[in-house]
Design an enzyme around this catalytic site. Structure first.
Site: not given
Ligand code: LM2
Ligand code: CA
Length: 493
Positions: A126, A187, A217, A221, A243
Site C-alpha cells: 500500500n 501512499d 498488509d 487502505h 488484512e
Molecule cells: C499494518 N497493517 O495494516 C501493519 O500490520 C502494522 O504493523 C503497520 O504499522 C501498518 N499497517 C503499516 O504497514 C506499523 C506500526 C506503526 C508504524 C508503522 C510504519 O504499528 O507504529 O508507524 O508500522 O512503520 C511508525 C511510527 C509512526 C510514524 C510512522 C511513519 O509508529 O508514529 O508515523 O512509523 O514514520 C509518523
Molecule cells: Ca492507499
C-alpha cells in the site's frame, strides 16, 4: 444450557492465576486454492524471525507438529531502524532485510516446503516509507519520501489533498482511508497500471522462489478493485489473505475483499476474549454465517497478532494458561482457518527483536522449548509453536476434520463443546475447580488429554498427560483453575 457463569474480572483471574502458580469483489480475480486446503489447515505467524531460523522451525517443529503454513514478516528492503515496525516501511523490493538475504529466503522456502509447510509472505504494497527526510535503506538503497530508485517517483503516489498534511484523519471517509497517508506512509497510487505492474513484478519474484501466497498488509487502505487487479495478475492458486481490520460503522468492510481470497477476521478474537475474562460463554451461531464475521471459508482467525498484542488484544502470551485456553478453543473450532501467533516478549511496544550491531536480527530456535513460561524476559521468543498444548490441539484438529461443532455447555467458569463424534474440548477460566459434563457420541472409555499429553497423548503404558472419562454418552471433565482439556477419537487409551 445452564448459565451459571460467575462473572469475574480479568484482574481477578490474573490474581487467581498467580495464586494458583504459587501453589503449583470483486469478480475479476480469484486465484485462491481453497480446494487444496482442508479443515485441518492451520498456520503460524513467526513474527520478526530470521529466514534461517524459520527454516529450522519448519524442520524441527512446524512440519512435525502439523502446521501447514507459516506467515513471515516482510522480506523486502526497508528503512534502517531498530524498531520492528521498520519492516512496514519499504525502501525497495530487493530481498535484503534484517531477517536475511535473498538466498536465505529462497533456502527457507525450499526447506519449509520439504517439511510440508507453505510460506506466506507479508506483502507491504500500500505504501513506501513514512520518512520525511531522505535516507538510506537497510541494504544501502537511497530514497526520499516520494522517490524510490528504479521503482517509483512522485507521480506514482496518491497526494489526496483532503487533509492538511495528506494523512488519514477520518476513518468514516473511504476516500481518506484509501488515498491519504496511513501514519505518514507515502501512499502508492494503486489505481495506476504502472504501479500495479511494479507491485506484481515484486510478488511474482517471491512466487518464483516458491512462496504459496501473501498476507496483503493494510488491504483496507487500497480499493478492493486495486487489490483485485494486482491479485488477478498473479498465477491461479496464489493464496491471498487480506488484512482488513473490521471497524464498526466504517465504510470499508472486510466483505469487500472476500472475492479475491481470504481475510483476517478481527471479530473472532474480539468475541472470544470477553468470554474468557468473564467466564460467561455463549455458543457462536452454529448454523449459517456468524454475525459480523465473513463466511467461514474466507476467514482466517487468530487470538492475537503483532499489532493486536501491542494494542487491543486482551489475551496474549503474558496470560500464560489463559492464552493456552484461548488457542485451544480457537483450534477446536470449526470456523475459518486459524493462525497461531508466535513473537517475542516486550515491554516497549516499539522494541525490535534482539539484533546485532549490524541490525541483523538474532537467530533463534524453539526446538527444545515447552511452554508457556511463567515469565519471559524482554526479547525472549514465546515459542508458541513448540508448546505441547498447541501440538496436541493440531492433532485434535486433524482428527476432528470437518465434523461440525455442536452446542456447548457452560457450567460456572467452565465451558466445552464436541466436534461431532470426533473430539471434545473443555476449559475452565475460573479460580476454582469446576466440573463440566459434555454430551458426546465418542465411545465410552478413558481418554488421554491432548493438551497436557501433546501430539501423541497415548503411550504404551497409559497417558502422557491427564486422563478423562466418557461414560453413558457424557464426557466428564474435573478441571482445576485455568485448565484446558481435549480428548479425541485417537486419544482413547
Ligand atoms: C499494518 N497493517 O495494516 C501493519 O500490520 C502494522 O504493523 C503497520 O504499522 C501498518 N499497517 C503499516 O504497514 C506499523 C506500526 C506503526 C508504524 C508503522 C510504519 O504499528 O507504529 O508507524 O508500522 O512503520 C511508525 C511510527 C509512526 C510514524 C510512522 C511513519 O509508529 O508514529 O508515523 O512509523 O514514520 C509518523
Ligand atoms: Ca492507499
Amino acid at each position: 444450557m445452564p448459565r451459571l457463569g460467575r462473572p469475574g474480572t480479568r484482574r481477578g483471574l490474573l490474581v487467581a492465576g498467580a495464586m494458583a502458580a504459587l501453589l503449583a469483489l470483486t469478480s475479476c480475480a480469484a486465484p485462491q486454492d481453497s480446494g487444496d486446503r482442508t479443515a485441518q489447515d492451520a498456520g503460524i505467524q513467526l513474527f520478526q524471525l530470521p529466514w534461517n531460523s524459520i527454516a529450522g522451525e519448519c524442520e524441527t517443529t512446524l512440519g512435525p507438529n502439523g502446521f501447514s503454513w507459516v506467515l513471515t514478516s516482510p522480506p523486502n528492503e526497508s528503512i534502517a531502524r531498530d524498531e520492528w515496525w521498520a519492516s512496514y516501511q519499504p525502501v525497495g523490493y530487493g530481498l535484503e532485510s534484517r531477517l536475511g538475504s535473498r538466498e536465505e529466503f529462497a533456502d527457507m522456502v525450499a526447506r519449509c516446503d520439504a517439511a510440508g509447510v507453505d510460506v506466506i509472505a507479508d506483502a507491504v504494497i500500500n505504501h513506501m516509507t513514512g520518512q520525511d527526510a531522505a535516507g538510506t535503506g537497510f541494504a544501502g538503497t537511497p530514497y526520499e519520501h516520494y522517490a524510490y530508485r528504479g521503482l517509483y517517483a512522485a507521480a506514482d503516489f496518491h497526494h489526496c489533498g483532503l487533509t492538511t498534511d495528506d494523512d488519514i484523519l477520518d476513518y468514516d471517509s473511504r476516500e481518506q482511508v484509501q488515498t491519504c497517508e496511513l501514519v505518514n506512509l507515502a501512499d502508492l497510487d494503486t489505481s495506476s497500471p504502472r504501479v500495479r505492474e511494479t507491485i506484481v513484478a515484486y510478488l511474482d519474484d517471491l512466487l518464483s522462489l516458491g512462496v504459496a501466497g501473501f498476507r496483503i498488509d493494510a488491504a483496507k487502505h487500497m480499493a478492493a478493485d486495486d487489490v483485485a487487479a494486482i491479485v488477478g495478475a498473479l498465477p491461479e492458486g496464489t493464496r491471498i489473505i487480506s488484512e482488513v481490520i473490521r471497524g464498526a460503522g466504517e465504510p470499508v468492510q472486510p466483505e469487500e475483499y472476500t472475492g479475491l481470497g481470504e481475510v483476517f477476521e478481527f471479530s473472532y478474537a474480539r468475541d472470544l476474549a470477553p468470554q474468557l475474562e468473564s467466564g460467561v460463554f455463549a455458543d457462536p451461531e452454529l448454523e449459517g454465517d456468524r454475525p459480523l464475521h465473513v463466511p467461514a471459508d474466507t476467514a482466517v482467525v487468530f487470538v492475537d497478532n503483532h499489532d493486536t498484542e501491542r494494542r487491543e488484544a486482551d489475551v496474549t502470551y503474558r496470560d500464560g494458561a489463559l492464552y493456552v485456553i484461548a488457542n485451544a478453543l480457537m483450534l477446536a473450532d470449526d470456523y475459518g482457518t486459524p493462525i497461531v501467533y508466535s513473537g517475542y516478549a516486550f515491554s516497549d511496544r516499539d522494541a525490535g527483536a534482539p539484533a546485532g550491531a549490524d541490525g541483523a536480527v538474532d537467530q533463534a530456535s524453539c526446538a527444545d522449548a515447552t511452554g508457556p513460561a511463567d515469565a519471559y524476559d524482554d526479547g525472549e521468543r514465546t515459542c508458541v509453536q513448540s508448546w505441547p498444548a498447541i501440538a496436541g490441539m493440531l492433532e485434535f484438529r486433524a482428527v476432528a476434520g470437518d465434523a461440525p461443532r455442536l452446542e456447548g455447555v457452560d457450567e460456572g467458569d467452565a465451558y466445552g463443546f464436541e466436534r461431532e463424534g470426533r473430539g471434545v474440548v473443555a476449559v475452565n477460566v475460573g479460580a476454582e475447580e469446576q466440573t463440566v459434563e459434555i454430551p458426546t457420541s465418542l465411545p465410552a472409555g478413558e481418554y488421554c488429554d491432548a493438551i497436557t499429553g501433546g501430539r501423541e497423548p497415548v503411550t504404551s503404558d497409559g497417558c502422557r498427560g491427564a486422563v478423562y472419562t466418557v461414560e453413558d454418552g457424557v464426557a466428564r471433565f474435573e478441571l482445576g483453575p485455568l485448565v484446558a482439556a481435549a480428548i479425541h477419537a485417537d486419544s482413547r487409551r
